[in-house]
Motif scaffolding. Structure first.
Motif, mmCIF file in Angstrom:
data_model
loop_
_atom_site.group_PDB
_atom_site.id
_atom_site.type_symbol
_atom_site.label_atom_id
_atom_site.label_comp_id
_atom_site.label_asym_id
_atom_site.label_seq_id
_atom_site.Cartn_x
_atom_site.Cartn_y
_atom_site.Cartn_z
ATOM 1 N N THR A 165 0.814 -1.215 0.000
ATOM 2 C CA THR A 165 0.000 0.000 0.000
ATOM 3 C C THR A 165 0.850 1.268 0.000
ATOM 4 O O THR A 165 0.335 2.356 -0.230
ATOM 5 C CB THR A 165 -0.915 0.029 1.243
ATOM 6 O OG1 THR A 165 -0.102 -0.126 2.417
ATOM 7 C CG2 THR A 165 -1.944 -1.079 1.182
ATOM 8 N N GLY A 166 2.125 1.118 0.263
ATOM 9 C CA GLY A 166 3.025 2.268 0.274
ATOM 10 C C GLY A 166 4.160 2.081 -0.711
ATOM 11 O O GLY A 166 4.290 1.025 -1.342
ATOM 12 N N ASN A 167 4.972 3.106 -0.869
ATOM 13 C CA ASN A 167 6.110 3.021 -1.774
ATOM 14 C C ASN A 167 7.068 1.933 -1.306
ATOM 15 O O ASN A 167 7.565 1.960 -0.174
ATOM 16 C CB ASN A 167 6.844 4.363 -1.834
ATOM 17 C CG ASN A 167 6.007 5.430 -2.525
ATOM 18 O OD1 ASN A 167 5.088 5.108 -3.270
ATOM 19 N ND2 ASN A 167 6.317 6.691 -2.281
ATOM 20 N N MET A 168 7.340 0.999 -2.183
ATOM 21 C CA MET A 168 8.162 -0.141 -1.820
ATOM 22 C C MET A 168 8.670 -0.830 -3.076
ATOM 23 O O MET A 168 8.003 -0.846 -4.114
ATOM 24 C CB MET A 168 7.327 -1.131 -0.984
ATOM 25 C CG MET A 168 8.076 -2.357 -0.493
ATOM 26 S SD MET A 168 7.005 -3.451 0.497
ATOM 27 C CE MET A 168 6.819 -2.466 1.986
ATOM 28 N N THR A 169 9.853 -1.394 -2.988
ATOM 29 C CA THR A 169 10.393 -2.199 -4.072
ATOM 30 C C THR A 169 10.234 -3.670 -3.704
ATOM 31 O O THR A 169 9.981 -4.014 -2.538
ATOM 32 C CB THR A 169 11.881 -1.899 -4.307
ATOM 33 O OG1 THR A 169 12.625 -2.311 -3.150
ATOM 34 C CG2 THR A 169 12.098 -0.411 -4.575
ATOM 35 N N VAL A 170 10.400 -4.534 -4.688
ATOM 36 C CA VAL A 170 10.291 -5.978 -4.434
ATOM 37 C C VAL A 170 11.332 -6.417 -3.418
ATOM 38 O O VAL A 170 11.057 -7.252 -2.544
ATOM 39 C CB VAL A 170 10.445 -6.768 -5.754
ATOM 40 C CG1 VAL A 170 10.478 -8.271 -5.469
ATOM 41 C CG2 VAL A 170 9.318 -6.435 -6.717
ATOM 42 N N ASP A 171 12.523 -5.847 -3.503
ATOM 43 C CA ASP A 171 13.591 -6.231 -2.575
ATOM 44 C C ASP A 171 13.253 -5.880 -1.129
ATOM 45 O O ASP A 171 13.771 -6.505 -0.198
ATOM 46 C CB ASP A 171 14.906 -5.540 -2.964
ATOM 47 C CG ASP A 171 15.472 -6.073 -4.268
ATOM 48 O OD1 ASP A 171 15.110 -7.215 -4.630
ATOM 49 O OD2 ASP A 171 16.250 -5.349 -4.922
ATOM 50 N N GLU A 172 12.397 -4.894 -0.950
ATOM 51 C CA GLU A 172 12.026 -4.471 0.403
ATOM 52 C C GLU A 172 10.915 -5.323 1.007
ATOM 53 O O GLU A 172 10.581 -5.155 2.179
ATOM 54 C CB GLU A 172 11.609 -3.002 0.394
ATOM 55 C CG GLU A 172 12.762 -2.044 0.097
ATOM 56 C CD GLU A 172 12.295 -0.610 -0.062
ATOM 57 O OE1 GLU A 172 12.974 0.295 0.460
ATOM 58 O OE2 GLU A 172 11.244 -0.398 -0.713
ATOM 59 N N ASP A 175 10.717 -11.464 3.581
ATOM 60 C CA ASP A 175 11.083 -12.761 3.019
ATOM 61 C C ASP A 175 9.917 -13.737 3.073
ATOM 62 O O ASP A 175 9.888 -14.723 2.329
ATOM 63 C CB ASP A 175 12.272 -13.358 3.781
ATOM 64 C CG ASP A 175 13.566 -12.588 3.517
ATOM 65 O OD1 ASP A 175 13.632 -11.907 2.476
ATOM 66 O OD2 ASP A 175 14.489 -12.677 4.351
ATOM 67 N N GLU A 176 8.937 -13.471 3.974
ATOM 68 C CA GLU A 176 7.770 -14.347 4.086
ATOM 69 C C GLU A 176 6.735 -14.071 2.998
ATOM 70 O O GLU A 176 5.806 -14.854 2.815
ATOM 71 C CB GLU A 176 7.115 -14.175 5.456
ATOM 72 C CG GLU A 176 7.850 -14.817 6.618
ATOM 73 C CD GLU A 176 9.100 -14.048 7.002
ATOM 74 O OE1 GLU A 176 9.078 -12.795 6.923
ATOM 75 O OE2 GLU A 176 10.110 -14.694 7.365
ATOM 76 N N SER A 177 6.881 -12.960 2.290
ATOM 77 C CA SER A 177 5.897 -12.625 1.269
ATOM 78 C C SER A 177 6.076 -13.525 0.047
ATOM 79 O O SER A 177 7.169 -13.585 -0.538
ATOM 80 C CB SER A 177 6.043 -11.169 0.830
ATOM 81 O OG SER A 177 5.165 -10.884 -0.256
ATOM 82 N N PRO A 178 5.028 -14.227 -0.379
ATOM 83 C CA PRO A 178 5.152 -15.093 -1.557
ATOM 84 C C PRO A 178 5.415 -14.293 -2.829
ATOM 85 O O PRO A 178 5.943 -14.821 -3.799
ATOM 86 C CB PRO A 178 3.808 -15.814 -1.611
ATOM 87 C CG PRO A 178 2.857 -14.906 -0.905
ATOM 88 C CD PRO A 178 3.665 -14.257 0.180
ATOM 89 N N ALA A 179 5.077 -12.998 -2.820
ATOM 90 C CA ALA A 179 5.301 -12.170 -3.997
ATOM 91 C C ALA A 179 6.781 -11.983 -4.272
ATOM 92 O O ALA A 179 7.190 -11.770 -5.421
ATOM 93 C CB ALA A 179 4.629 -10.815 -3.813
ATOM 94 N N LYS A 180 7.603 -12.071 -3.237
ATOM 95 C CA LYS A 180 9.038 -11.844 -3.405
ATOM 96 C C LYS A 180 9.673 -12.926 -4.261
ATOM 97 O O LYS A 180 10.715 -12.706 -4.896
ATOM 98 C CB LYS A 180 9.714 -11.783 -2.030
ATOM 99 C CG LYS A 180 11.132 -11.223 -2.073
ATOM 100 C CD LYS A 180 11.630 -10.859 -0.685
ATOM 101 C CE LYS A 180 12.946 -10.111 -0.746
ATOM 102 N NZ LYS A 180 13.406 -9.644 0.574
ATOM 103 N N ASN A 181 9.057 -14.084 -4.307
ATOM 104 C CA ASN A 181 9.619 -15.201 -5.067
ATOM 105 C C ASN A 181 9.103 -15.267 -6.503
ATOM 106 O O ASN A 181 9.454 -16.178 -7.238
ATOM 107 C CB ASN A 181 9.305 -16.520 -4.352
ATOM 108 C CG ASN A 181 9.925 -16.579 -2.973
ATOM 109 O OD1 ASN A 181 11.039 -16.117 -2.769
ATOM 110 N ND2 ASN A 181 9.200 -17.140 -2.020
ATOM 111 N N LEU A 182 8.242 -14.313 -6.880
ATOM 112 C CA LEU A 182 7.721 -14.279 -8.250
ATOM 113 C C LEU A 182 8.601 -13.349 -9.078
ATOM 114 O O LEU A 182 8.412 -12.131 -9.079
ATOM 115 C CB LEU A 182 6.273 -13.805 -8.267
ATOM 116 C CG LEU A 182 5.233 -14.744 -7.645
ATOM 117 C CD1 LEU A 182 3.862 -14.093 -7.675
ATOM 118 C CD2 LEU A 182 5.198 -16.067 -8.392
#
Length: 437
Positions: A165-172, A175-182
């Protein structure tokens, strides 16, 4: 008589009843034992049916619901560090307020941003609920039990594509977010992150979450909101001139869009595939659970030939690539709840015009029509003295395929914003006590 000196014959006569009683008892024991042996060797086909578990879901003939948003802590929880008992108290209050308003259904946002307000093996604990990543309470489990105990329905509300919902990059991302592995399944747009529905892996992730909900909770329904491809964001230059930002899905279009003449068709079909897969996932997991979508209120503005509504507003078909009519005609939804957030006398998009258009859209289908109403506009946008909500609800009585209403949002009802809660309650009391014609 002197019992000490009875004759042998007399003694035999007196003992006869006791002998008969003994023989009778032996016969009963033998018969009962034989019965037990027969039961032990009885075939499974002869066994009595085991009573089925009672389904706690109530029979709702007309949905009267409220949306409870959790994103940004809008309605629940009031802040991210509440204890288990404090969370339960707030959920209890949501049930109480909803019931006192004359409503029978809660549409609870369980996944605001690729996260969870429930026990999940797929998504991390939502930051709106806890800042340490630990689940203080399975809010969905608790609310589901409370709703069903009150004879109320509960629908798990999912935002399918939003990752941040806020300014963020994938790297940020955590590690638990499944989106990080896409690797190719996340797009940054306007500083926020979104799952790219053009990537099959992203669609699979969304449906995996839907399956998890159906497997672990006895839900009356699962509903997606109107946030698919993001609403247009703009960037201003040094002179203040705004330019629309482009959703950067060129990679998925190049990889999977060879069969489409233009990217708009590709995007619409990606959403169609997502809706169809989500529907099939729900039905394969829990056939009694309904699947619905609450889309933006305008599909297309009419050009005289395209079948759109006589409105002048933002089009979900071309702007966020949602072809709701395709889902209705394909049978990929149990219900639609279009967000008709305009007044009855609106010149650009009349509630009366749109409610009739959507009623016609589900005609001769098995899709239910619910209508989402803008209760929040009793902040002065709607003139409460005109009883806008009463007028809207009264118009629903003229519709052929109407099955209920959902009010956005809970805060308006909780605060009785400009008298709206009392107005809604009075409408339903009057409707329920009206003599049958």
């Amino acid at each position: 008589m002197n019992y000490k000196y009875k004759s042998r014959r007399h003694r035999r006569k007196e003992s006869l009843p006791f002998v008969l009683m003994g023989l009778l008892a032996a016969a009963i024991i033998f018969t009962f034992g034989a019965f037990l042996i027969m039961q032990a060797f009885k075939s499974p086909e002869d066994a009595p049916d085991t009573p089925e578990t009672v389904d706690p879901r109530p029979e709702i003939t007309e949905t009267r619901g409220v949306f409870v948003p959790t994103v940004y802590n809008l309605s629940f929880p009031s802040r991210a560090d509440l204890t288990e008992s404090e969370l339960k108290a707030e959920l209890d209050e949501i049930v109480r307020v909803t019931r006192s308003a004359g409503l029978n259904s809660i549409f609870f946002q369980v996944r605001p941003s690729c996260d969870a307000l429930y026990r999940s093996e797929t998504f991390p604990v939502s930051s709106v609920l806890a800042t340490d990543g630990e689940l203080p309470l399975d809010c969905l489990a608790y609310l589901t039990e409370k709703c069903h105990a009150e004879g109320m329905a509960i629908h798990a509300w999912v935002n399918p594509l939003r990752v941040s919902t806020g300014n963020m990059t994938v790297d940020e991302l955590s590690d638990e977010s499944p989106a990080k592995n896409l690797a190719n399944g996340v797009v940054s747009y306007g500083g926020k992150l979104y799952l790219d529905p053009g990537d099959p892996a992203a669609r699979e992730l969304i449906c995996k979450g839907v399956k998890e909900l159906c497997e672990n909770y006895v839900l009356d329904g699962i509903v997606f909101d109107d946030y698919f491809y993001p609403y247009t964001a703009y960037e201003a230059d040094e002179n203040g001139v705004k330019t629309a930002l482009v959703f950067a899905d060129e990679a998925t279009y190049a990889a999977f869009g060879a069969d489409y003449e233009e990217i708009g068709d590709f995007r619409r079909d990606n959403i169609n595939k997502l809706i169809k897969s989500a529907y099939e996932t729900v039905k394969a997991t829990d056939e009694k659970c309904k699947f619905g979508v609450s889309p933006f209120g305008i599909w297309k503005n009419s050009d005289g030939e395209n079948g759109g509504s006589y409105t002048k507003g933002y089009e979900s078909y071309s702007e966020i690539f949602c072809d709701t009519l395709a889902w209705i005609e394909g049978g990929y939804v149990d219900y639609v709840a279009p967000q008709i957030y305009w007044a009855c006398d609106s010149l650009s998009a009349s509630y009366k015009v749109l409610s009739k258009w959507w009623d016609a859209a589900v005609l001769d289908t098995d899709v239910e029509l619910m209508i989402a109403h803008a209760a929040y506009k009793y902040d002065g946008t709607f003139d409460a003295s005109k009883k806008e909500m009463t007028n809207q609800l009264t118009l629903t009585e003229e519709l052929s395929n109407y099955s209920g209403s959902i009010f956005y949002s809970y805060n308006a009802l909780r605060d009785n914003l400009d008298g709206i809660t009392k107005e809604i309650s009075n409408y339903y009391i009057t409707k329920d006590t009206k003599p049958e014609e």
